[in-house]
Design a protein around this motif. Structure first.
Motif, PDB file in Angstrom:
ATOM      1  N   SER A  60       0.974  -1.255  -0.015  1.00 33.37           N
ATOM      2  CA  SER A  60      -0.198  -0.034   0.019  1.00 33.37           C
ATOM      3  C   SER A  60       0.702   1.322   0.050  1.00 33.37           C
ATOM      4  CB  SER A  60      -0.900   0.107   1.196  1.00 33.37           C
ATOM      5  OG  SER A  60      -0.191   0.057   2.540  1.00 33.37           O
ATOM      6  N   ARG A  61       0.239   2.287  -0.241  1.00 32.13           N
ATOM      7  CA  ARG A  61       0.926   3.598  -0.010  1.00 32.13           C
ATOM      8  C   ARG A  61       0.160   4.797   0.264  1.00 32.13           C
ATOM      9  NH1 ARG A  61       2.503   4.485  -6.308  1.00 32.13           N
ATOM     10  NH2 ARG A  61       3.612   5.951  -5.391  1.00 32.13           N
ATOM     11  N   ASP A  62       0.926   5.656   0.906  1.00 27.29           N
ATOM     12  CA  ASP A  62       0.455   6.864   1.614  1.00 27.29           C
ATOM     13  C   ASP A  62       1.216   7.943   0.798  1.00 27.29           C
ATOM     14  OD1 ASP A  62      -0.489   9.174   3.054  1.00 27.29           O
ATOM     15  OD2 ASP A  62      -0.531   7.982   4.773  1.00 27.29           O
ATOM     16  N   ASN A  63       0.467   8.602  -0.089  1.00 27.10           N
ATOM     17  CA  ASN A  63       1.233   9.680  -0.788  1.00 27.10           C
ATOM     18  C   ASN A  63       1.578  10.769  -0.041  1.00 27.10           C
ATOM     19  OD1 ASN A  63       1.529   8.137  -3.216  1.00 27.10           O
ATOM     20  ND2 ASN A  63      -0.281   8.719  -4.198  1.00 27.10           N
ATOM     21  N   ALA A  64       0.526  11.052   0.590  1.00 29.40           N
ATOM     22  CA  ALA A  64       0.498  12.219   1.566  1.00 29.40           C
ATOM     23  C   ALA A  64       1.857  12.207   2.768  1.00 29.40           C
ATOM     24  CB  ALA A  64      -0.627  12.425   2.664  1.00 29.40           C
ATOM     25  N   LYS A  65       2.332  11.168   2.904  1.00 29.95           N
ATOM     26  CA  LYS A  65       3.261  10.714   3.780  1.00 29.95           C
ATOM     27  C   LYS A  65       4.574  10.328   2.975  1.00 29.95           C
ATOM     28  CE  LYS A  65       0.729   9.334   7.932  1.00 29.95           C
ATOM     29  NZ  LYS A  65       0.697   8.178   8.902  1.00 29.95           N
ATOM     30  N   ASN A  66       4.437  10.243   1.552  1.00 28.40           N
ATOM     31  CA  ASN A  66       5.591   9.932   0.718  1.00 28.40           C
ATOM     32  C   ASN A  66       6.200   8.648   1.332  1.00 28.40           C
ATOM     33  OD1 ASN A  66       6.988  10.839  -1.390  1.00 28.40           O
ATOM     34  ND2 ASN A  66       8.816  11.675  -0.261  1.00 28.40           N
TER      35      ASN A  66
END
Length: 121
Positions: free
Chosen positions: A71-77
């Protein structure tokens, strides 16, 4: 200079779980497809999982399908690899990288130091 930093590895018993994290410094991951790789002792580094930048598609190696979730959290890079039902064969150094595509996970950036995962039987 872009730098990828992996963390979250450790020693776990078979059947246990770990969550790996991959953070980027000097660059933004949101515009890239991302992948996780691993290298076991005496073996070449190989692709484990990949996710598209749009979250529209994912790839998992047969050996981890159903047990690992990327998964990824783009806001947290940051990109994550949730690993469940770990097996001794999962023992390896795990790396992340930007990749050309989900189905062709050619790494694009310099490798980070990786994070060691050791699964005891």
């Amino acid at each position: 200079q872009v730098q990828l930093v992996e963390s979250g590895g450790g020693l776990v018993q078979a059947g246990g779980s770990l969550r790996l994290s991959c953070a980027a410094f000097g660059g933004t991951l949101s515009g890239y497809n991302m992948g996780w790789y691993r290298q076991a002792p005496g073996k070449e580094r190989g692709s484990v999982a990949a996710i598209s930048r749009s979250l529209g598609s994912t790839y998992y190696a047969d050996s981890v399908k159903g047990r690992f979730t990327l998964s990824r959290d783009n806001a947290k890079n940051t990109v994550y690899l949730q690993m469940n039902t770990l097996k001794p064969d999962d023992t390896a150094i795990y790396y992340c990288n930007t990749v050309r595509s989900v189905l062709t996970p050619t790494p694009l950036w310099p490798w980070g130091q990786g994070t060691q995962v050791t699964v005891s039987s």
